[in-house]
Structures are given as C-alpha cells and as structure tokens.
Design a protein around this motif. Structure first.
Motif, mmCIF file in Angstrom:
data_model
loop_
_atom_site.group_PDB
_atom_site.id
_atom_site.type_symbol
_atom_site.label_atom_id
_atom_site.label_comp_id
_atom_site.label_asym_id
_atom_site.label_seq_id
_atom_site.Cartn_x
_atom_site.Cartn_y
_atom_site.Cartn_z
ATOM 1 N N LEU A 67 69.324 32.449 20.173
ATOM 2 C CA LEU A 67 68.699 33.377 20.346
ATOM 3 C C LEU A 67 69.663 34.235 21.616
ATOM 4 C CD1 LEU A 67 66.560 35.476 20.085
ATOM 5 C CD2 LEU A 67 65.018 34.361 22.071
ATOM 6 N N VAL A 68 69.622 35.507 21.362
ATOM 7 C CA VAL A 68 70.773 36.169 22.367
ATOM 8 C C VAL A 68 69.350 37.553 23.016
ATOM 9 C CG1 VAL A 68 72.223 37.645 23.297
ATOM 10 C CG2 VAL A 68 73.068 35.999 21.713
ATOM 11 N N LEU A 69 69.700 37.265 24.433
ATOM 12 C CA LEU A 69 68.049 38.597 25.308
ATOM 13 C C LEU A 69 69.807 39.511 25.129
ATOM 14 C CD1 LEU A 69 65.931 36.700 27.010
ATOM 15 C CD2 LEU A 69 65.897 36.778 24.666
ATOM 16 N N GLY A 70 69.397 41.041 25.092
ATOM 17 C CA GLY A 70 70.493 41.605 25.762
ATOM 18 C C GLY A 70 69.909 42.801 26.761
ATOM 19 N N GLN A 71 69.761 43.623 27.512
ATOM 20 C CA GLN A 71 69.551 45.001 28.071
ATOM 21 C C GLN A 71 69.613 45.965 27.460
ATOM 22 O OE1 GLN A 71 70.134 44.995 31.923
ATOM 23 N NE2 GLN A 71 72.303 45.017 32.183
ATOM 24 N N SER A 72 70.443 46.051 26.713
ATOM 25 C CA SER A 72 70.822 47.253 26.185
ATOM 26 C C SER A 72 71.043 46.875 24.393
ATOM 27 C CB SER A 72 72.271 47.423 26.417
ATOM 28 O OG SER A 72 73.543 46.989 26.336
ATOM 29 N N GLU A 73 70.928 48.386 23.685
ATOM 30 C CA GLU A 73 71.778 48.099 22.299
ATOM 31 C C GLU A 73 72.944 47.827 21.925
ATOM 32 O OE1 GLU A 73 69.026 48.022 20.054
ATOM 33 O OE2 GLU A 73 67.108 49.213 21.024
ATOM 34 N N GLU A 74 73.966 48.598 22.743
ATOM 35 C CA GLU A 74 75.507 47.795 22.985
ATOM 36 C C GLU A 74 75.192 46.611 22.704
ATOM 37 O OE1 GLU A 74 76.158 52.387 24.453
ATOM 38 O OE2 GLU A 74 77.042 51.003 25.928
ATOM 39 N N ILE A 75 74.633 45.888 24.311
ATOM 40 C CA ILE A 75 75.000 44.353 23.650
ATOM 41 C C ILE A 75 74.770 44.099 22.769
ATOM 42 C CG2 ILE A 75 74.663 42.821 25.111
ATOM 43 C CD1 ILE A 75 74.031 43.976 27.319
ATOM 44 N N LEU A 76 73.422 43.917 21.776
ATOM 45 C CA LEU A 76 73.039 43.684 20.795
ATOM 46 C C LEU A 76 73.532 43.750 19.133
ATOM 47 C CD1 LEU A 76 69.730 44.055 21.045
ATOM 48 C CD2 LEU A 76 71.075 41.874 21.900
ATOM 49 N N SER A 77 74.262 45.356 19.293
ATOM 50 C CA SER A 77 75.452 45.773 18.273
ATOM 51 C C SER A 77 76.293 45.023 18.582
ATOM 52 C CB SER A 77 75.377 47.582 17.964
ATOM 53 O OG SER A 77 74.498 47.794 18.463
ATOM 54 N N TYR A 89 78.741 37.974 15.082
ATOM 55 C CA TYR A 89 77.816 37.215 14.158
ATOM 56 C C TYR A 89 76.407 37.673 13.521
ATOM 57 C CZ TYR A 89 80.473 33.180 16.635
ATOM 58 O OH TYR A 89 81.684 32.631 17.402
ATOM 59 N N SER A 90 76.705 38.585 12.526
ATOM 60 C CA SER A 90 75.677 38.973 12.366
ATOM 61 C C SER A 90 73.930 38.671 11.946
ATOM 62 C CB SER A 90 75.556 39.527 10.651
ATOM 63 O OG SER A 90 76.465 38.556 9.904
ATOM 64 N N GLU A 91 74.134 37.462 11.823
ATOM 65 C CA GLU A 91 73.377 37.248 11.482
ATOM 66 C C GLU A 91 72.602 36.187 12.254
ATOM 67 O OE1 GLU A 91 71.878 36.739 8.914
ATOM 68 O OE2 GLU A 91 73.197 37.962 8.376
ATOM 69 N N LYS A 92 72.559 35.996 14.174
ATOM 70 C CA LYS A 92 72.753 36.193 15.344
ATOM 71 C C LYS A 92 70.941 36.685 15.782
ATOM 72 C CE LYS A 92 73.776 33.156 17.116
ATOM 73 N NZ LYS A 92 74.592 31.882 17.435
ATOM 74 N N LYS A 93 70.188 35.398 15.916
ATOM 75 C CA LYS A 93 69.196 36.579 16.546
ATOM 76 C C LYS A 93 69.048 36.944 17.800
ATOM 77 C CE LYS A 93 64.337 34.546 16.557
ATOM 78 N NZ LYS A 93 62.903 33.151 16.259
ATOM 79 N N THR A 94 68.430 37.838 18.059
ATOM 80 C CA THR A 94 68.713 38.887 18.747
ATOM 81 C C THR A 94 67.302 39.344 19.514
ATOM 82 O OG1 THR A 94 69.581 41.054 18.020
ATOM 83 C CG2 THR A 94 71.283 39.313 18.599
#
Length: 386
Positions: free
Chosen positions: A173-183, A189-194
């Motif tokens: 699982l990846v936590l990101g503090q911005s929408e840009e990070i998650l994008s 990795y298109s299927e990565k859980k964020t």
C-alpha cells in the motif's frame, strides 16, 4: 491490539515538516487502538550533529506517550558534499539491517520515503507474504531533486529512479500526501493500492483572537530555511513599504539571512531563531498572515504547513505553484501569488488590507480545514485497510 512499526529518518525532538508528519501519524494510530513503535536515527536534523542528550550512544530506546521509540546510530551530516550525505544514509541503512537481524518485526510496517535508500533497505529486507509493507511517500524523489537542480539526468539519476520504482513495486500500500504523488505512482504501477493521506495535524488549537491595531501587515515565515524555500531571496525581493517580515527556523540559508538583516538595518525584517513547536503555535497567531514559498514548483510536493496553519486559522499567502496552490484556492485558505513572480507577489501583498484579517476569516479557515482534511476521518479510513 494490532502492532505497527513506523520506520522514519526524522522524528521529534527533531523539528520540521517530516518529523511532525510522522509524529502525528504515530500518535493518531495509537489513539485508534494500534500498538505503535518507531524506528528512527539518533536525533541530528537539521544541524547534522547528534543532539547533546544522545551523543556517545549506539542505540537509545524510550517509551513516550505509550509509543516505543528505538533510535539507532547514524553517521550524522548535513554537508553539501553528496558523498558524505550518501555515507550518512548508508550508515542508517546498516543500523536498520542490524536491527532487523536481532528483532522480530510486526506484520504491519510503515516506511517513510524519502530518503530513497533508507526506504529501499526496508523494502528489500522486510518483504514477506505475511507482512504488510506500507510506503508513506511525502515527496517524489528523484524527480524533486531534478527540479531543484540537485540532480542531472545521468547514470546516478537512473539508478535512483530504479530504486524508486523498486520501492513502489514492493509496497503493498502506498500513502501519498498529494494527488500528484498518487498519479505518478499509478502511472508506473496502475494496479498499485494507494491512499491519499493529508497531513492535517491533531492538536488543540490555541484560542483565536484579533491582534491589537498596528500600521503594517505582519507577515511571518516559520520552518526550514533551506534552498528549496528561498527565504534569502524573498528577503531581497519583498516590497517593505506596507509590511513587516518575521522569520522563525533554521537551515542552510540561516547565516546568509542573518547577514542580510545585519547589513540592512533599515528593513523591517526580524529573525527570531528557532522555537519549540508548541510555543510556535501560540506565537504565530500574533501575525496577520503567513507566507508559504517554494523557490521552484516541485511536482508532487504539498507543504505540510498548509494543513497545520489551517488548523490554527492562520491566513496563508501561497507562493509555490502546483497542487498546494490549488488547495489554497479551492478551500479559501488565503491568497495565491504566481510562482516565481515577485512582482505579482508584491502586488498581492499590497492588495491585502489589515481589515481583511478578521476573526471571522480565521474561523472560516479552521472550519474549511476541518471539513476537508479532518485527521480523525482520515485515520478511520486508513484503519479499515491496514
């Protein structure tokens, strides 16, 4: 009670956004019935020297507010020399490997990134089918380093990029503090859980009050005095005809800023040094607005100050572009000046009248921040997936 280990390169008593971010995450998880422990280096940031109370130690373990904190040896350095900084990161990575060898790791581990090399060490040695590895990404490296001019697109950059991708691939699982990070991550990795995790801190806000009458707009900056923030250039570029500028913090540009103030006694710039975070929360409310600058727009970066100041009800002037600018506009948290355009910055400042800074405005900022970024709601949603 589920056990969670947080591995980070920064933690109190160190100061700064990275330290505060992880501290609030640890405290928040503990308040939501997790058994939390933290693995971190002996305190050394931002001075690059081990803090006096921890000198001469190879390891230090303590229990603070019910959280077990293991502090490991590091070759501390804040040198501009890239080799010395690499040695510092390698030393902490080696300490982590030593700790992994002799201690049982819980089934849920949250790893802070950057630094990439430290995250890589954790992802390499802790990956297991029985363990959930959560990567908490606060900035996109090496992209941010490229945009700041710290890196060039060469062999070293390609190696860092491979490490970055490896870390994302290994994370459950990846936590990101911005929408840009998650994008960015899902583009690799298109299927990565964020999970979008905004750093809205959980502390009791000081009582709001209106400042006594004064003639000039009192602007404050509090935080790291580093290259990316560009406070030294800001001191040079501001129009002081209607403002006072107050500075709190420490960092690489501190000496230059102090020298500039000394050489320009006619300018209303005051450097107050560094104060504790709890004291700073009280101090900040005596100012009209705070400025949040970035010398360059950095893709993926959203300054944590936005969420902390929203909690305080402190009107913000954002000067850094990107997603942070959108957040200020969308949630009506203050004003925005065009990134890198000091003429526009001064024009915006000159348009702000003292009677605009009312108690009603401060209350509105608090309410908007709580509605959009509420810490407890975020943790409830996070708890459901870890």
């Amino acid at each position: 009670m589920k056990k969670v280990l947080i591995i980070t390169s920064y933690f109190p008593p160190e100061t700064g956004a990275a330290s505060n971010r992880i501290f609030h995450l640890a405290e928040g998880l503990k308040s939501h019935d997790f058994n939390v422990s933290v693995l971190t280096p002996l305190p050394n940031y931002p001075t690059g020297q081990i803090f006096k109370a921890y000198k001469g130690r190879f390891k230090h373990t303590s229990s603070e507010n019910g959280i077990i904190i293991n502090r490991l040896w590091i070759y501390a350095s804040n040198s501009k020399n890239k080799l010395l900084r690499l040695i510092a990161m390698l030393s902490y990575s080696l300490s982590l490997v030593w700790f992994f060898m002799w201690n049982k790791m819980p089934k849920t581990v949250i790893v802070q990134s950057p630094p990439l090399l430290v995250a890589f060490t954790c992802m390499l040695f802790l990956k297991s089918k029985k363990r959930q590895l959560i990567l908490n990404v606060s900035d996109l490296w090496p992209i941010a380093g490229l945009e700041l001019g710290a890196f060039k697109k060469n062999f070293s950059y390609n190696v860092l990029e491979r490490i970055e991708h490896f870390n994302y691939k290994r994370a459950d699982l990846v936590l990101g503090q911005s929408e840009e990070i998650l994008s960015h991550i899902t583009s690799i990795y298109s299927e990565k859980k964020t999970f979008l995790y905004r750093n809205f801190p959980d502390f009791k806000s000081p009582n709001l009050y209106e400042n006594p009458p004064h003639e000039k707009l009192k602007i404050v900056y509090a935080g790291l005095l580093g290259i990316a923030q560009g406070i030294y250039k800001l001191c040079q570029e501001l129009d002081y005809s209607t403002i006072e500028f107050h500075i709190y913090g420490s960092g690489a540009e501190q000496a230059k800023i102090e020298t500039y103030i000394l050489n320009h006694p006619e300018l209303p710039i005051v450097y107050h040094g560094q104060v504790s975070r709890s004291e700073l929360h009280e101090v900040l409310l005596q100012y009209d607005i705070t400025i949040i600058p970035l010398l360059k727009r950095i893709y993926g970066s959203v300054p944590s100050k936005i969420f902390e100041y929203a909690k305080l009800g402190l009107p913000m002037l954002y000067f850094g572009g990107g997603e942070g600018e959108s957040i200020i506009k969308k949630h009506e948290l203050g004003w925005v000046a065009e990134a890198g355009n000091y003429h526009n910055l001064n024009a915006i400042i000159n348009s702000i009248e003292l009677n605009m800074i009312s108690e009603d405005l401060r209350k509105k900022i608090v309410e908007n921040g709580k509605k959009e970024f509420d810490f407890k709601n975020q943790l409830e949603r996070l708890k459901a997936i870890i």
